[in-house]
Design a protein around this motif. Structure first.
Motif, mmCIF file in Angstrom:
data_model
loop_
_atom_site.group_PDB
_atom_site.id
_atom_site.type_symbol
_atom_site.label_atom_id
_atom_site.label_comp_id
_atom_site.label_asym_id
_atom_site.label_seq_id
_atom_site.Cartn_x
_atom_site.Cartn_y
_atom_site.Cartn_z
ATOM 1 N N GLN A 91 6.823 -29.860 -13.093
ATOM 2 C CA GLN A 91 6.437 -31.262 -13.348
ATOM 3 C C GLN A 91 7.584 -31.810 -14.223
ATOM 4 N N PRO A 92 7.771 -31.213 -15.510
ATOM 5 C CA PRO A 92 8.891 -31.753 -16.158
ATOM 6 C C PRO A 92 10.127 -31.817 -15.587
ATOM 7 N N ALA A 93 10.463 -30.578 -14.614
ATOM 8 C CA ALA A 93 11.824 -30.455 -13.741
ATOM 9 C C ALA A 93 11.904 -31.453 -12.897
ATOM 10 N N VAL A 94 10.935 -32.218 -12.740
ATOM 11 C CA VAL A 94 10.974 -33.412 -11.409
ATOM 12 C C VAL A 94 12.057 -34.274 -11.864
ATOM 13 N N SER A 95 12.300 -34.461 -13.226
ATOM 14 C CA SER A 95 13.408 -35.607 -13.611
ATOM 15 C C SER A 95 14.676 -35.242 -13.029
ATOM 16 N N ILE A 96 15.056 -34.099 -12.598
ATOM 17 C CA ILE A 96 16.296 -34.034 -11.880
ATOM 18 C C ILE A 96 16.271 -34.600 -10.651
ATOM 19 N N LEU A 97 15.542 -34.978 -9.930
ATOM 20 C CA LEU A 97 15.408 -35.866 -8.772
ATOM 21 C C LEU A 97 16.067 -37.198 -8.832
ATOM 22 N N PRO A 98 15.397 -38.107 -9.906
ATOM 23 C CA PRO A 98 15.888 -39.253 -10.112
ATOM 24 C C PRO A 98 17.501 -39.194 -10.461
ATOM 25 N N PHE A 99 17.621 -38.113 -11.359
ATOM 26 C CA PHE A 99 19.035 -37.941 -11.940
ATOM 27 C C PHE A 99 20.175 -37.989 -10.731
ATOM 28 N N ALA A 100 19.776 -36.878 -9.833
ATOM 29 C CA ALA A 100 20.770 -36.517 -8.800
ATOM 30 C C ALA A 100 20.638 -37.771 -7.934
ATOM 31 N N GLY A 101 19.635 -38.546 -7.705
ATOM 32 C CA GLY A 101 19.823 -39.773 -6.896
ATOM 33 C C GLY A 101 20.491 -40.867 -7.301
ATOM 34 N N PHE A 102 20.546 -41.012 -8.515
ATOM 35 C CA PHE A 102 21.156 -41.897 -9.190
ATOM 36 C C PHE A 102 22.777 -41.641 -9.092
ATOM 37 N N HIS A 103 23.101 -40.340 -9.251
ATOM 38 C CA HIS A 103 24.452 -39.938 -9.010
ATOM 39 C C HIS A 103 24.989 -40.035 -7.745
ATOM 40 N N LEU A 104 24.095 -39.904 -6.695
ATOM 41 C CA LEU A 104 24.395 -39.849 -5.573
ATOM 42 C C LEU A 104 24.799 -41.307 -5.060
ATOM 43 N N LEU A 105 24.025 -42.291 -5.571
ATOM 44 C CA LEU A 105 24.293 -43.744 -5.655
ATOM 45 C C LEU A 105 25.414 -44.028 -6.121
ATOM 46 N N ALA A 144 34.424 -35.617 -5.564
ATOM 47 C CA ALA A 144 33.293 -36.312 -4.967
ATOM 48 C C ALA A 144 32.395 -35.759 -3.819
ATOM 49 N N GLN A 145 33.113 -34.946 -3.029
ATOM 50 C CA GLN A 145 32.268 -34.081 -2.046
ATOM 51 C C GLN A 145 31.729 -32.873 -2.704
ATOM 52 N N ARG A 146 32.315 -32.388 -3.789
ATOM 53 C CA ARG A 146 31.793 -31.475 -4.634
ATOM 54 C C ARG A 146 30.526 -31.946 -5.386
ATOM 55 N N ASN A 147 30.566 -32.923 -6.021
ATOM 56 C CA ASN A 147 29.459 -33.669 -6.529
ATOM 57 C C ASN A 147 28.233 -34.028 -5.774
ATOM 58 N N VAL A 148 28.685 -34.443 -4.462
ATOM 59 C CA VAL A 148 27.581 -34.741 -3.434
ATOM 60 C C VAL A 148 26.656 -33.489 -3.157
ATOM 61 N N LEU A 149 27.512 -32.426 -3.216
ATOM 62 C CA LEU A 149 26.749 -31.064 -2.877
ATOM 63 C C LEU A 149 25.781 -30.665 -3.904
ATOM 64 N N LEU A 150 26.345 -30.845 -4.957
ATOM 65 C CA LEU A 150 25.658 -30.630 -6.155
ATOM 66 C C LEU A 150 24.193 -31.182 -6.395
ATOM 67 N N CYS A 151 24.686 -32.513 -6.119
ATOM 68 C CA CYS A 151 23.168 -33.248 -6.056
ATOM 69 C C CYS A 151 22.081 -32.868 -5.072
ATOM 70 N N VAL A 152 22.808 -32.866 -3.788
ATOM 71 C CA VAL A 152 21.922 -32.332 -2.632
ATOM 72 C C VAL A 152 21.244 -31.073 -2.903
#
Length: 129
Positions: free
Chosen positions: A43-57, A89-97
């Motif tokens: 539950q506390p680790a779910v914060s990674i999802l908006p973090f990764a989503g923001f970085h994808l945007l 940028a490609q590496r960072n997209v891979l990290l987010c996904v």
């Protein structure tokens, strides 16, 4: 910005280690405690999802507004710099996904382990009756 990508890299490394630990064949008491511990941290680790989503945007926005560099217009150094930024940028997209995918995998593994434990307990109760 580099610190955020380093943090995301560490999160992916930790998530992959947790996924490996959850899938190893441990003794039942140890496995149930490990699953319980990981389940509490989900539950506390779910914060990674908006973090990764923001970085994808952010990556998408930067990609849309990046100046194109072709061999006719740019020097060799500018072309190398452009290609390096594209690879980053490609590496960072891979990290987010990967961070989102590993989080989902860990959730599914924990859910599956809990269901298996509940079914084993139900089977024991039926055998005892």
């Amino acid at each position: 910005m580099g610190l955020q990508w380093m943090m995301l890299t560490c999160v992916v490394a930790v998530e992959s280690a947790i996924a490996v630990l959850l899938t190893l064949p441990w003794p039942r008491p140890l496995k149930s405690r490990l699953v319980a511990l990981v389940s509490l941290s989900l539950q506390p680790a779910v914060s990674i999802l908006p973090f990764a989503g923001f970085h994808l945007l952010d990556i998408h926005w930067k990609n849309e507004h990046r100046q194109m560099c072709t061999a006719e217009v740019c020097t060799h150094e500018e072309l190398l710099h452009y290609e390096k930024s594209v690879f980053k940028a490609q590496r960072n997209v891979l990290l987010c996904v990967l961070s989102c995918l590993l989080y989902w995998c860990i959730c599914c593994i924990c859910k599956y382990q809990k269901e298996v434990r509940e079914l084993e307990e139900a089977e024991k109760r039926r055998k005892n009756q």
